[in-house]
Design a protein around this motif. Structure first.
Motif, PDB file in Angstrom:
ATOM      1  N   GLU A  46      63.088  92.289  27.499  1.00 43.61           N
ATOM      2  CA  GLU A  46      63.921  93.202  26.715  1.00 43.61           C
ATOM      3  C   GLU A  46      64.401  94.380  27.556  1.00 43.61           C
ATOM      4  O   GLU A  46      65.564  94.806  27.461  1.00 43.61           O
ATOM      5  N   SER A  90      68.234  95.174  28.632  1.00 45.65           N
ATOM      6  CA  SER A  90      68.814  96.489  28.346  1.00 45.65           C
ATOM      7  C   SER A  90      69.433  97.095  29.604  1.00 45.65           C
ATOM      8  O   SER A  90      70.531  97.676  29.555  1.00 45.65           O
ATOM      9  N   LYS A 139      72.731  95.428  30.471  1.00 44.01           N
ATOM     10  CA  LYS A 139      73.843  95.883  29.634  1.00 44.01           C
ATOM     11  C   LYS A 139      74.393  97.227  30.110  1.00 44.01           C
ATOM     12  O   LYS A 139      75.546  97.571  29.832  1.00 44.01           O
ATOM     13  N   GLU A 153      78.072  93.212  25.185  1.00 36.92           N
ATOM     14  CA  GLU A 153      78.291  92.943  23.756  1.00 36.92           C
ATOM     15  C   GLU A 153      77.362  91.857  23.211  1.00 36.92           C
ATOM     16  O   GLU A 153      77.474  91.485  22.043  1.00 36.92           O
ATOM     17  N   LEU A 154      76.454  91.351  24.040  1.00 36.61           N
ATOM     18  CA  LEU A 154      75.567  90.274  23.605  1.00 36.61           C
ATOM     19  C   LEU A 154      74.257  90.810  23.045  1.00 36.61           C
ATOM     20  O   LEU A 154      73.852  91.946  23.318  1.00 36.61           O
ATOM     21  N   THR A 155      73.593  89.977  22.271  1.00 37.52           N
ATOM     22  CA  THR A 155      72.227  90.265  21.840  1.00 37.52           C
ATOM     23  C   THR A 155      71.274  89.449  22.702  1.00 37.52           C
ATOM     24  O   THR A 155      71.689  88.488  23.368  1.00 37.52           O
ATOM     25  N   ILE A 156      70.018  89.817  22.665  1.00 39.83           N
ATOM     26  CA  ILE A 156      69.048  89.116  23.512  1.00 39.83           C
ATOM     27  C   ILE A 156      68.874  87.663  23.082  1.00 39.83           C
ATOM     28  O   ILE A 156      68.463  86.810  23.884  1.00 39.83           O
ATOM     29  N   GLU A 157      69.213  87.356  21.838  1.00 40.46           N
ATOM     30  CA  GLU A 157      69.145  85.966  21.383  1.00 40.46           C
ATOM     31  C   GLU A 157      70.229  85.096  22.019  1.00 40.46           C
ATOM     32  O   GLU A 157      70.159  83.867  21.956  1.00 40.46           O
ATOM     33  N   GLN A 158      71.204  85.720  22.651  1.00 40.86           N
ATOM     34  CA  GLN A 158      72.321  84.979  23.229  1.00 40.86           C
ATOM     35  C   GLN A 158      72.176  84.773  24.734  1.00 40.86           C
ATOM     36  O   GLN A 158      73.102  84.263  25.367  1.00 40.86           O
TER      37      GLN A 158
END
Length: 743
Positions: free
Chosen positions: A530, A534, A537, A546-551
């Protein structure tokens, strides 16, 4: 990524293997220092009484002998002013060495000779003359059953079993009954590495201690409490441990002796037990147990009574979960359980691989076998008939229980369907062949544990926890968890343990380490992921912004866009581009207690054994063992298989070889050496097949790990004893089953 490399569940070689086979791995007695001196312990020659006089003159007059420590010159220790309990201490008074002229058990350490060389210390120890006044002692359990009493307190993990139903009424009404008494003497740990402590002393009064232990924090706490030292003055290490099996759960007396001498003499000291002294502390308790089982003619159980009496010391009440399994494993409405102790003039027994279960399941599974012959029902079928989907004592469903699959897969691999049911019916000349089986069961618990993880700019990950590796493969499985979680090659991950300065971990025991520390390691690495994401990004013009960690995915030291894996960045570059030297976290996973409280959590096994018994000589050979184990998610099938195989070998050893002779005239274990305390050698061990049954469990912990250190031994002795009955028609209820009991 579709081709993501995984490490969890793969048979990865031990990451510490090279160090061990080349000699780079240093154990407790391998450490050296300038001016290091050596201590040799003198053991008491009586089992109970008083020291009238200790003559140390001949020893102390030798050049190079620095001091002989006895109860006459050791005083002022901090433990006089506080009630000390180590992490594995049972109720009672912790034994205090060299504090009194009273002898409480045979081989009690009564003096420590410290000299410039080991050879000189050993010789000087032979010159110490001790005069005793002996008192009458008690070391015979079966001769003192009238002194049996309930335990005075509770030991962590022990819960007094609750009775249910009306046993007496149900037992009397049952059309088929069996009652039998089972016994085994003391069984001793005796790992390859003997207990040793090397204490390095520094001018500022601080010490560094290398100890043989299953918990460096327990060792450190012991030293601080007994000697009144601050944490800054004591560093404790145990990076490598040559086997322990429970013997390293409590601090053993060589640790006290080495620290005492180092602080008093202000110099570095090494103390190692002799093989004979390895028999002078805790052991699997001497136990006699009686089972009474009543059943209907269709095999369904109506009543179970399981009572046990074990020996303990005069100063502590050591208790085990011996009888509890009978109320948990099978479906039965009427269960009565009792557990009592007899205080004897021995040292306190000590947890030994699968404590309580090895003993209790031996009695239960032999009694079930005896019942099967009375009913004329196949032993495996009898267990299927009484299969339970919940723990009857706890009245809770199991979080997972693939025991029925264990039965089916092990029976198929063994060829159980070809078994001739009548005893003595499978004969080849003077060799009688017997087939027997038994069930294994152990707890699947977790204990508090923390882990730290540090990812550095060179792309390396270092993870650490103050746990231990007693040969179980902790180094390797923790490396696998960390590498897979952060998507790094194995050779870029280092796992640290055996250092009390690392985050908290409980003792390595009870098959809890993989689940407990493993969860902490995984959580720490998730937090590193994580943090790295971060940072990625925050890079100018970052495609990850623009992504989330799930992506995203972490693989091969890179951060990928999962949908478009051509878009990636090396983790090292994330550090460089954000001017970050290291990313560091410490995790403290908290179990879902409310969810876990609703379930019983256990591992299970089905053990099938084949024996050949020489009808003329009574010699028993275990020719085949098949064990199917359901233990949740298997992190490394290679190291896990080794654990199960080791448990099976020890089960064979306990069933046939390990006879500890306690001479009641002297109150001493007289065969306290490898020559006369028999254990199996390579020639005694034949075909062993281990099957891991698939089992998913989302209750025990997030990774579904149950641990395999204990379950491999549970049920093995019973399966062998049952096979011997099938071969010979003789029911032997005392371990070990030696040829004199068969002839």
């Amino acid at each position: 990524m579709s081709n993501q490399t995984t490490y969890i569940g793969k048979p990865v070689n031990r990451v510490d293997g090279y160090a061990k086979v080349t000699g780079d791995a240093k154990y407790a007695a391998d450490h050296d220092a300038k001016g290091l001196c050596y201590g040799v312990i003198v053991s008491a020659g009586i089992a109970k009484g008083k020291i009238l006089h200790i003559d140390t003159d001949a020893a102390t007059q030798l050049e190079g002998v620095f001091k002989v420590f006895t109860h006459e010159n050791v005083s002022g220790l901090a433990w006089f002013n506080r009630s000390y309990k180590d992490m594995d201490a049972p109720p009672g008074k912790h034994f205090r060495y060299l504090q009194t002229d009273i002898v409480t058990y045979s081989q009690q350490p009564v003096a420590l000779v410290v000299a410039a060389t080991f050879e000189l210390a050993r010789y000087a120890a032979t010159l110490v003359r001790i005069t005793y006044e002996a008192d009458a002692h008690v070391t015979n359990l079966t001769g003192n059953l009238d002194q049996a009493r309930p335990p005075k307190g509770k030991k962590t993990g022990f819960k007094k079993p609750a009775n249910r139903g009306k046993f007496e009424k149900a037992f009397q009404a049952a059309p088929v009954k069996t009652t039998a008494t089972y016994y085994h003497g003391a069984e001793h740990h005796n790992p390859m590495e003997m207990h040793a402590s090397t204490v390095l002393y520094y001018k500022d009064g601080s010490i560094t201690v290398y100890d043989k232990t299953q918990g460096v924090l327990n060792t450190q706490s012991y030293i601080k409490s007994v000697f009144g030292l601050s944490g800054k003055k004591v560093r404790t290490f145990a990076p490598f441990v040559g086997g322990a099996f429970g013997s390293g759960l409590r601090p053993q007396y060589q640790l006290f002796m080495a620290v005492l001498a180092a602080l008093e003499l202000k110099r570095s000291v090494k103390v190692m037990m002799t093989r004979q002294q390895m028999f002078s502390f805790g052991f699997r308790p001497i136990t006699q147990q009686t089972l009474a089982i009543g059943a209907m003619e269709d095999g369904s159980l109506e009543a179970i009574s399981h009572s046990a009496v074990s020996g303990t010391s005069r100063f502590e009440d050591y208790v085990e979960n011996i009888v509890n399994w009978s109320g948990s494993l099978y479906h039965c409405r009427n269960v009565k359980q009792s557990y009592e102790l007899v205080s004897m003039d021995t040292f306190t027994p000590l947890d030994m691989r699968a404590p309580g279960a090895v003993t209790g399941m031996f009695g239960l599974e032999c009694a079930m076998d005896e019942l099967s012959y009375q009913l004329n029902i196949d032993p495996l079928e009898l267990r299927r008939i009484n299969y339970s989907v919940e723990d009857g004592s706890m009245k809770k469903p199991y979080s997972s229980k693939a025991l029925m699959d264990c039965y089916e897969q092990a029976a198929a691999a063994f060829g159980w369907s070809e078994r001739s049911p009548q005893p003595r019916s499978m004969k080849n000349g003077h060799l009688l062949t017997g087939w027997g089986m038994a069930t294994g069961m152990w707890d699947a618990n977790t204990v508090p544990a923390r882990a730290k993880a540090v990812f550095t700019a060179d792309g390396r990950l270092t993870v650490g926890s103050a746990t231990a590796d007693i040969g179980t493969g902790t180094y390797t499985i923790m490396t696998q968890i960390a590498a897979e979680t952060l998507g790094l090659p194995l050779d870029q991950v280092t796992f640290q343990l055996g250092d009390a300065s690392l985050p908290f971990a409980y003792l390595e025991g009870g098959s809890t380490t993989a689940a407990s520390v493993g969860t902490a390691v995984q959580q720490a690495c998730v937090q590193i992921r994580e943090r790295l994401f971060s940072l990625a990004k925050d890079i100018p013009d970052s495609p990850f912004r623009e992504l989330t960690i799930e992506q995203v995915s972490f693989e091969d030291g890179k951060l990928f866009m999962t949908e478009t894996p051509a878009n990636f960045i090396h983790l090292k570059d994330i550090m460089t581009l954000t001017d970050t030297n290291e990313v560091k976290v410490t995790s403290t996973p908290l179990p879902n207690i409310f969810k876990q409280m609703k379930y019983a959590k256990n591992t299970h096994a089905a053990v099938f054994a084949e024996v050949q018994v020489d009808e003329e000589l009574g010699v028993v050979k275990v020719t085949r063992v098949v064990s199917a184990v359901a233990a949740g998610r298997i992190l490394n099938p290679k190291t896990a298989r080794s654990q199960i195989m080791g448990g099976i070998v020890w089960g064979i050893s306990g069933a046939l070889y390990e006879e500890s002779v306690l001479d009641h005239q002297f109150g001493r274990f007289i065969n306290h050496n490898y020559a006369e305390y028999h254990i199996p050698v390579n020639l005694d061990i034949h075909n062993i097949e281990v099957i891991f049954v698939e089992e998913k469990d989302d209750v025990v912990n997030p990774m579904g790990i149950k641990g395999v250190g204990e379950i491999g031994q549970v049920g093995v002795a019973a399966a062998i004893a049952n096979a011997i009955y099938h071969a010979t028609g003789k029911r032997i209820r005392e371990l070990p089953i030696t040829l004199d009991k068969l002839l």
